[in-house]
Motif scaffolding. Sequence first.
Motif, PDB file in Angstrom:
ATOM      1  N   ILE A  27      -8.684  13.637   5.812  1.00 28.25           N
ATOM      2  CA  ILE A  27      -7.393  13.964   6.433  1.00 28.25           C
ATOM      3  C   ILE A  27      -7.292  15.458   6.695  1.00 28.25           C
ATOM      4  CG2 ILE A  27      -4.890  13.683   6.181  1.00 28.25           C
ATOM      5  CD1 ILE A  27      -5.625  11.736   3.808  1.00 28.25           C
ATOM      6  N   HIS A  87      -9.765   3.288  -1.580  1.00 27.42           N
ATOM      7  CA  HIS A  87      -9.064   2.604  -2.663  1.00 27.42           C
ATOM      8  C   HIS A  87      -9.573   1.174  -2.795  1.00 27.42           C
ATOM      9  CE1 HIS A  87      -6.098   5.601  -3.771  1.00 27.42           C
ATOM     10  NE2 HIS A  87      -6.027   5.921  -2.492  1.00 27.42           N
ATOM     11  N   ARG A 101       5.542   2.937  -4.652  1.00 23.32           N
ATOM     12  CA  ARG A 101       5.422   4.382  -4.936  1.00 23.32           C
ATOM     13  C   ARG A 101       5.538   5.132  -3.618  1.00 23.32           C
ATOM     14  NH1 ARG A 101       0.117   7.315  -5.613  1.00 23.32           N
ATOM     15  NH2 ARG A 101      -0.689   5.238  -5.170  1.00 23.32           N
ATOM     16  N   ILE A 158       1.128   5.733   6.126  1.00 20.84           N
ATOM     17  CA  ILE A 158       1.197   7.192   6.157  1.00 20.84           C
ATOM     18  C   ILE A 158       1.968   7.635   7.393  1.00 20.84           C
ATOM     19  CG2 ILE A 158      -0.275   9.220   6.568  1.00 20.84           C
ATOM     20  CD1 ILE A 158      -2.105   8.096   4.444  1.00 20.84           C
ATOM     21  N   ARG A 183     -11.178   7.711   3.669  1.00 20.76           N
ATOM     22  CA  ARG A 183     -10.326   8.528   4.507  1.00 20.76           C
ATOM     23  C   ARG A 183     -10.585  10.018   4.330  1.00 20.76           C
ATOM     24  NH1 ARG A 183      -5.952   6.013   1.667  1.00 20.76           N
ATOM     25  NH2 ARG A 183      -7.473   4.360   1.961  1.00 20.76           N
TER      26      ARG A 183
HETATM   27  C1  T46 Z   1      -4.413   9.220  -0.168  1.00 20.08           C
HETATM   28  C2  T46 Z   1      -4.072  10.516   0.492  1.00 20.08           C
HETATM   29  C3  T46 Z   1      -3.373  10.371   1.796  1.00 20.08           C
HETATM   30  C4  T46 Z   1      -0.886  11.776  -9.032  1.00 20.08           C
HETATM   31  O1  T46 Z   1      -0.823  12.153 -10.223  1.00 20.08           O
HETATM   32  N1  T46 Z   1      -0.078  10.763  -8.602  1.00 20.08           N
HETATM   33  C5  T46 Z   1      -0.102  10.307  -7.324  1.00 20.08           C
HETATM   34  O2  T46 Z   1       0.664   9.384  -6.969  1.00 20.08           O
HETATM   35  C6  T46 Z   1      -1.017  10.923  -6.398  1.00 20.08           C
HETATM   36  C7  T46 Z   1      -1.088  10.446  -4.944  1.00 20.08           C
HETATM   37  C8  T46 Z   1      -1.824  11.923  -6.840  1.00 20.08           C
HETATM   38  N2  T46 Z   1      -1.750  12.348  -8.131  1.00 20.08           N
HETATM   39  C9  T46 Z   1      -2.607  13.458  -8.603  1.00 20.08           C
HETATM   40  C10 T46 Z   1      -4.081  13.091  -8.689  1.00 20.08           C
HETATM   41  C11 T46 Z   1      -4.771  14.411  -8.453  1.00 20.08           C
HETATM   42  O3  T46 Z   1      -4.854  15.130  -9.674  1.00 20.08           O
HETATM   43  O4  T46 Z   1      -2.547  14.508  -7.632  1.00 20.08           O
HETATM   44  C12 T46 Z   1      -3.798  15.161  -7.537  1.00 20.08           C
HETATM   45  C13 T46 Z   1      -4.264  15.203  -6.093  1.00 20.08           C
HETATM   46  O5  T46 Z   1      -4.563  13.871  -5.668  1.00 20.08           O
HETATM   47  P1  T46 Z   1      -5.740  13.560  -4.621  1.00 20.08           P
HETATM   48  O6  T46 Z   1      -6.886  14.460  -4.875  1.00 20.08           O
HETATM   49  O7  T46 Z   1      -6.010  12.097  -4.666  1.00 20.08           O
HETATM   50  O8  T46 Z   1      -5.038  13.985  -3.248  1.00 20.08           O
HETATM   51  P2  T46 Z   1      -5.441  13.612  -1.746  1.00 20.08           P
HETATM   52  O9  T46 Z   1      -4.514  14.358  -0.870  1.00 20.08           O
HETATM   53  O10 T46 Z   1      -6.901  13.779  -1.507  1.00 20.08           O
HETATM   54  O11 T46 Z   1      -5.132  12.029  -1.635  1.00 20.08           O
HETATM   55  C14 T46 Z   1      -3.812  11.558  -1.677  1.00 20.08           C
HETATM   56  C15 T46 Z   1      -3.759  10.208  -2.377  1.00 20.08           C
HETATM   57  O12 T46 Z   1      -4.279  10.351  -3.717  1.00 20.08           O
HETATM   58  C16 T46 Z   1      -4.563   9.162  -1.650  1.00 20.08           C
HETATM   59  O13 T46 Z   1      -4.284   7.885  -2.157  1.00 20.08           O
HETATM   60  O14 T46 Z   1      -4.708   8.256   0.510  1.00 20.08           O
HETATM   61  O15 T46 Z   1      -3.311  11.399  -0.355  1.00 20.08           O
END
Ligand code: T46
Length: 135
Positions: free
Chosen positions: A103, A56, A38, A63, A101
């Motif tokens: 960020i 995770h 992915r 990244i 993490r």
């Molecule tokens: C990470 C950091 C670097 C999806 O539907 N599919 C996906 O492949 C991803 C990555 C996210 N989503 C949806 C899930 C949530 O509703 O997008 C929304 C935001 O995701 P999240 O709150 O997890 O976003 P980050 O920026 O906090 O985290 C993401 C990745 O989820 C995570 O694995 O390491 O970016």
Amino acid sequence: MSKLLDKPYLIDFPKIGEPSLGYISVAEKTNLPFTPKRIYWIYNTPEKINRGFHAHKNLSQVIIAITGKIKLKLVNIKGEILEFHLDGGNHGLYIPKLYWREIRFSKDAILLCLASEPYKEDDYIRSYDDFLKLL
Ligand code: T46
């Protein structure tokens, strides 16, 4: 290929080109610790917003800050903190599973993520208390 390493490390991707022409960098089997299943990218993140705040259970990631600057604070299950600053399109950070993490992004930052697994919400540990219980 699946090389399960338990520590984050920086990957230097080749930087092909020169300032007058621009550059191409390449991620492929020979310089990645896993074959990505992915790819996602994060952009237009306001500077005051911190993202992440999860670990995770099984997912590993690489990244890359395609543009701009990205700061990552990682915590392992022993509570040790590691900090990384990404600011070149030819550097990547390998993050194994089980690293909390947090960020931060510069205004112009674009984060590209190569992920070892498809998206699965139940792979996320989104509570720091639950993460600490793994210690
Ligand atoms: C990470 C950091 C670097 C999806 O539907 N599919 C996906 O492949 C991803 C990555 C996210 N989503 C949806 C899930 C949530 O509703 O997008 C929304 C935001 O995701 P999240 O709150 O997890 O976003 P980050 O920026 O906090 O985290 C993401 C990745 O989820 C995570 O694995 O390491 O970016």
